[in-house]
Write a protein that holds these residues in place. Structure first.
Motif, PDB file in Angstrom:
ATOM      1  N   ALA A  43       0.743  -1.354   0.159  1.00 52.60           N
ATOM      2  CA  ALA A  43       0.039  -0.039   0.019  1.00 52.60           C
ATOM      3  C   ALA A  43       0.854   1.286  -0.043  1.00 52.60           C
ATOM      4  CB  ALA A  43      -0.930  -0.082   1.322  1.00 52.60           C
ATOM      5  N   SER A  44       1.835   1.296   0.788  1.00 56.35           N
ATOM      6  CA  SER A  44       2.683   2.391   0.993  1.00 56.35           C
ATOM      7  C   SER A  44       4.127   2.309   0.463  1.00 56.35           C
ATOM      8  CB  SER A  44       2.715   3.000   2.485  1.00 56.35           C
ATOM      9  OG  SER A  44       3.411   2.013   3.210  1.00 56.35           O
ATOM     10  N   MET A  45       4.973   1.122   0.434  1.00 59.57           N
ATOM     11  CA  MET A  45       6.098   1.056   0.267  1.00 59.57           C
ATOM     12  C   MET A  45       6.444   0.751  -1.312  1.00 59.57           C
ATOM     13  SD  MET A  45       7.802  -1.281   3.315  1.00 59.57           S
ATOM     14  CE  MET A  45       6.840  -2.682   3.247  1.00 59.57           C
ATOM     15  N   ASN A  49       6.956  -1.935  -4.789  1.00 60.53           N
ATOM     16  CA  ASN A  49       5.917  -2.199  -5.988  1.00 60.53           C
ATOM     17  C   ASN A  49       6.688  -1.953  -7.283  1.00 60.53           C
ATOM     18  OD1 ASN A  49       3.726  -2.640  -4.576  1.00 60.53           O
ATOM     19  ND2 ASN A  49       2.987  -0.673  -4.465  1.00 60.53           N
ATOM     20  N   VAL A  50       7.816  -0.827  -7.301  1.00 62.60           N
ATOM     21  CA  VAL A  50       8.473  -0.565  -8.431  1.00 62.60           C
ATOM     22  C   VAL A  50       9.426  -1.645  -8.763  1.00 62.60           C
ATOM     23  CG1 VAL A  50      10.474   0.990  -9.311  1.00 62.60           C
ATOM     24  CG2 VAL A  50       8.564   1.946  -8.004  1.00 62.60           C
ATOM     25  N   ILE A  51      10.141  -2.390  -7.524  1.00 64.00           N
ATOM     26  CA  ILE A  51      10.777  -3.623  -7.668  1.00 64.00           C
ATOM     27  C   ILE A  51      10.156  -4.691  -8.283  1.00 64.00           C
ATOM     28  CG2 ILE A  51      12.137  -5.321  -6.848  1.00 64.00           C
ATOM     29  CD1 ILE A  51      12.962  -3.119  -4.729  1.00 64.00           C
ATOM     30  N   LEU A  52       8.878  -5.009  -7.838  1.00 59.62           N
ATOM     31  CA  LEU A  52       7.963  -6.099  -8.568  1.00 59.62           C
ATOM     32  C   LEU A  52       7.462  -5.752  -9.907  1.00 59.62           C
ATOM     33  CD1 LEU A  52       5.994  -6.729  -5.339  1.00 59.62           C
ATOM     34  CD2 LEU A  52       7.609  -8.003  -6.150  1.00 59.62           C
ATOM     35  N   LEU A  53       7.422  -4.381 -10.200  1.00 56.65           N
ATOM     36  CA  LEU A  53       7.004  -4.103 -11.557  1.00 56.65           C
ATOM     37  C   LEU A  53       8.274  -4.457 -12.396  1.00 56.65           C
ATOM     38  CD1 LEU A  53       5.112  -2.690 -13.628  1.00 56.65           C
ATOM     39  CD2 LEU A  53       6.233  -0.338 -12.823  1.00 56.65           C
ATOM     40  N   GLY A  54       9.273  -3.956 -12.004  1.00 55.94           N
ATOM     41  CA  GLY A  54      10.612  -4.263 -12.762  1.00 55.94           C
ATOM     42  C   GLY A  54      10.811  -5.880 -12.972  1.00 55.94           C
ATOM     43  N   GLN A  64       0.846  -8.367 -15.446  1.00 59.08           N
ATOM     44  CA  GLN A  64       0.984  -7.841 -14.085  1.00 59.08           C
ATOM     45  C   GLN A  64       1.289  -6.533 -13.930  1.00 59.08           C
ATOM     46  OE1 GLN A  64       3.573 -10.445 -11.892  1.00 59.08           O
ATOM     47  NE2 GLN A  64       1.951 -12.291 -11.732  1.00 59.08           N
ATOM     48  N   ILE A  65       1.583  -5.831 -15.124  1.00 58.10           N
ATOM     49  CA  ILE A  65       1.950  -4.471 -15.032  1.00 58.10           C
ATOM     50  C   ILE A  65       0.961  -3.374 -14.114  1.00 58.10           C
ATOM     51  CG2 ILE A  65       2.520  -2.445 -16.420  1.00 58.10           C
ATOM     52  CD1 ILE A  65       3.803  -4.324 -18.531  1.00 58.10           C
ATOM     53  N   VAL A  66      -0.330  -3.618 -14.876  1.00 54.87           N
ATOM     54  CA  VAL A  66      -1.151  -2.792 -13.962  1.00 54.87           C
ATOM     55  C   VAL A  66      -1.371  -2.903 -12.809  1.00 54.87           C
ATOM     56  CG1 VAL A  66      -3.672  -2.171 -14.149  1.00 54.87           C
ATOM     57  CG2 VAL A  66      -2.664  -2.578 -16.214  1.00 54.87           C
ATOM     58  N   ARG A  67      -0.968  -4.288 -12.210  1.00 55.39           N
ATOM     59  CA  ARG A  67      -1.002  -4.601 -10.795  1.00 55.39           C
ATOM     60  C   ARG A  67      -0.324  -3.662 -10.002  1.00 55.39           C
ATOM     61  NH1 ARG A  67       0.608 -10.668  -9.183  1.00 55.39           N
ATOM     62  NH2 ARG A  67       0.521 -10.591  -6.925  1.00 55.39           N
ATOM     63  N   TYR A  68       1.093  -3.236 -10.329  1.00 59.76           N
ATOM     64  CA  TYR A  68       1.896  -2.501  -9.686  1.00 59.76           C
ATOM     65  C   TYR A  68       1.734  -1.040  -9.929  1.00 59.76           C
ATOM     66  CZ  TYR A  68       3.523  -7.406  -8.518  1.00 59.76           C
ATOM     67  OH  TYR A  68       3.390  -8.551  -7.910  1.00 59.76           O
ATOM     68  N   LEU A  69       1.594  -0.824 -11.424  1.00 54.04           N
ATOM     69  CA  LEU A  69       1.665   0.467 -11.833  1.00 54.04           C
ATOM     70  C   LEU A  69       0.892   1.450 -11.227  1.00 54.04           C
ATOM     71  CD1 LEU A  69       3.419   2.475 -13.845  1.00 54.04           C
ATOM     72  CD2 LEU A  69       1.942   1.683 -15.489  1.00 54.04           C
ATOM     73  N   VAL A  70      -0.511   0.814 -11.260  1.00 55.00           N
ATOM     74  CA  VAL A  70      -1.718   1.748 -11.020  1.00 55.00           C
ATOM     75  C   VAL A  70      -1.430   2.218  -9.445  1.00 55.00           C
ATOM     76  CG1 VAL A  70      -4.105   1.866 -10.558  1.00 55.00           C
ATOM     77  CG2 VAL A  70      -3.306   0.830 -12.506  1.00 55.00           C
ATOM     78  N   PRO A  71      -1.261   1.410  -8.637  1.00 56.60           N
ATOM     79  CA  PRO A  71      -1.290   1.789  -7.204  1.00 56.60           C
ATOM     80  C   PRO A  71       0.203   3.069  -6.974  1.00 56.60           C
ATOM     81  CG  PRO A  71      -1.412  -0.517  -7.001  1.00 56.60           C
ATOM     82  CD  PRO A  71      -1.108  -0.123  -8.474  1.00 56.60           C
ATOM     83  N   ILE A  72       1.017   2.691  -7.720  1.00 55.60           N
ATOM     84  CA  ILE A  72       2.413   3.629  -7.777  1.00 55.60           C
ATOM     85  C   ILE A  72       1.859   5.039  -8.222  1.00 55.60           C
ATOM     86  CG2 ILE A  72       4.457   4.105  -8.927  1.00 55.60           C
ATOM     87  CD1 ILE A  72       5.116   1.222  -9.073  1.00 55.60           C
ATOM     88  N   VAL A  73       1.078   5.068  -9.296  1.00 50.56           N
ATOM     89  CA  VAL A  73       0.307   6.344  -9.777  1.00 50.56           C
ATOM     90  C   VAL A  73      -0.589   7.152  -8.895  1.00 50.56           C
ATOM     91  CG1 VAL A  73      -0.874   7.370 -11.639  1.00 50.56           C
ATOM     92  CG2 VAL A  73       0.806   5.770 -12.367  1.00 50.56           C
ATOM     93  N   ILE A  74      -1.431   6.106  -8.243  1.00 50.22           N
ATOM     94  CA  ILE A  74      -2.468   6.811  -7.319  1.00 50.22           C
ATOM     95  C   ILE A  74      -1.822   7.302  -5.999  1.00 50.22           C
ATOM     96  CG2 ILE A  74      -4.395   6.016  -6.072  1.00 50.22           C
ATOM     97  CD1 ILE A  74      -5.011   6.176  -8.832  1.00 50.22           C
ATOM     98  N   PHE A  75      -0.619   6.356  -5.456  1.00 48.34           N
ATOM     99  CA  PHE A  75       0.160   7.067  -4.483  1.00 48.34           C
ATOM    100  C   PHE A  75       0.583   8.470  -4.816  1.00 48.34           C
ATOM    101  CE2 PHE A  75       3.846   7.450  -1.923  1.00 48.34           C
ATOM    102  CZ  PHE A  75       3.656   7.106  -0.810  1.00 48.34           C
ATOM    103  N   LEU A 128      -6.065   2.087  -1.140  1.00 47.44           N
ATOM    104  CA  LEU A 128      -5.257   2.145   0.039  1.00 47.44           C
ATOM    105  C   LEU A 128      -3.852   3.010  -0.136  1.00 47.44           C
ATOM    106  CD1 LEU A 128      -5.812  -1.228   1.974  1.00 47.44           C
ATOM    107  CD2 LEU A 128      -6.853   1.007   2.351  1.00 47.44           C
ATOM    108  N   SER A 129      -3.192   2.746  -1.398  1.00 49.90           N
ATOM    109  CA  SER A 129      -2.067   3.692  -1.629  1.00 49.90           C
ATOM    110  C   SER A 129      -2.396   4.897  -1.651  1.00 49.90           C
ATOM    111  CB  SER A 129      -1.733   2.981  -3.244  1.00 49.90           C
ATOM    112  OG  SER A 129      -1.067   1.713  -2.961  1.00 49.90           O
ATOM    113  N   PHE A 130      -3.520   5.320  -2.007  1.00 44.47           N
ATOM    114  CA  PHE A 130      -4.026   6.939  -2.119  1.00 44.47           C
ATOM    115  C   PHE A 130      -3.840   7.160  -0.706  1.00 44.47           C
ATOM    116  CE2 PHE A 130      -7.303   9.885  -1.713  1.00 44.47           C
ATOM    117  CZ  PHE A 130      -6.775  10.862  -2.544  1.00 44.47           C
TER     118      PHE A 130
END
Length: 227
Positions: A43-45, A49-54, A64-75, A128-130
């Motif tokens: 949610a916050s770290m 998420n960037v590592i898992l996206l990579g 799985q890109i959207v799974r990690y990218l969207v929370p990053i952007v919403i954060f 929750l990232s938001f």
């Protein structure tokens, strides 16, 4: 209103240790919750998420890109919204921007808990990232010291700096800094433990415990608001 003894009168309420501990517990709770229940996303770290996206990109798991990218952007959007709150509700006697931020997060997390059984992992993680971003941006200082309530890397770095100052430069303030920052790390750790334990009992509804922690933060803040 009489200020409880556990609140240091010399420190602004939003920078006090009790507030920091409660928020750190909420931060640890959030990340464990999304990791356990919603697809091993944080949610916050966002570093995680960037590592898992990579990793997903490198392995060709493009689905799985959207799974990690969207929370990053919403954060990042959450940080921007918090900056807006800071200018919309300047320091006052009652309605401060920090109070508005924590109240907003409190309600939002409670709603997330209500829809958790039917909403998708992407919606839950993004929401929750938001809210984690709002908490991260709204509470950045502990008794004048920089710190974070939703992650521990920076706090551990600070403790290391303070340890060096304590042993090698004999900084008289280092002991206080070590105790305060280490307590925040302990609070984050405790939140992670409680989240894991409560998950076995309350399942997805366990996120409501974060709302309870935030409610206590709001009550303490309002009762001890600077006059």
């Amino acid at each position: 209103m009489r200020i409880p003894k556990f609140v240091d009168r010399r420190v602004a309420i939003h920078e006090s240790l009790p507030i920091g501990i409660l928020l750190a517990m909420a931060g640890g709770f959030l990340d464990v919750y999304t990791y356990l229940f919603h697809g091993e996303v944080f949610a916050s770290m966002q570093s995680g998420n960037v590592i898992l996206l990579g990793v997903s990109l490198a392995r060709g798991h493009f689905h799985q890109i959207v799974r990690y990218l969207v929370p990053i952007v919403i954060f990042m959007v959450g940080i921007i919204v918090t900056d807006w709150l800071k200018h919309k509700y300047p320091k006052g006697h009652f309605v401060t921007w920090q109070n508005v931020a924590v109240a907003f997060e409190l309600v939002g997390v409670f709603v997330v808990g209500g829809v958790a059984p039917i909403a998708s992992d992407l919606v839950i993680n993004s929401a929750l990232s938001f809210f984690a971003a709002i908490q991260y941006a709204a509470y950045r200082r502990l008794a004048g010291l920089p710190y974070a309530t939703t992650m521990t890397t920076g706090n551990l770095r600070s403790i290391s700096d303070y340890l060096y100052a304590y042993f090698f430069t004999k900084d008289p303030t280092a002991s206080f800094k070590i105790k305060y920052t280490a307590t925040i790390v302990a609070g984050f750790f405790a939140g992670a433990i409680f989240s894991t334990l409560l998950a076995t009992v309350m399942k997805g509804r366990s996120i409501w415990c974060v709302s309870l922690l935030l409610l206590v933060v709001l009550i303490i803040s309002l009762r001890n608001q600077e006059q």
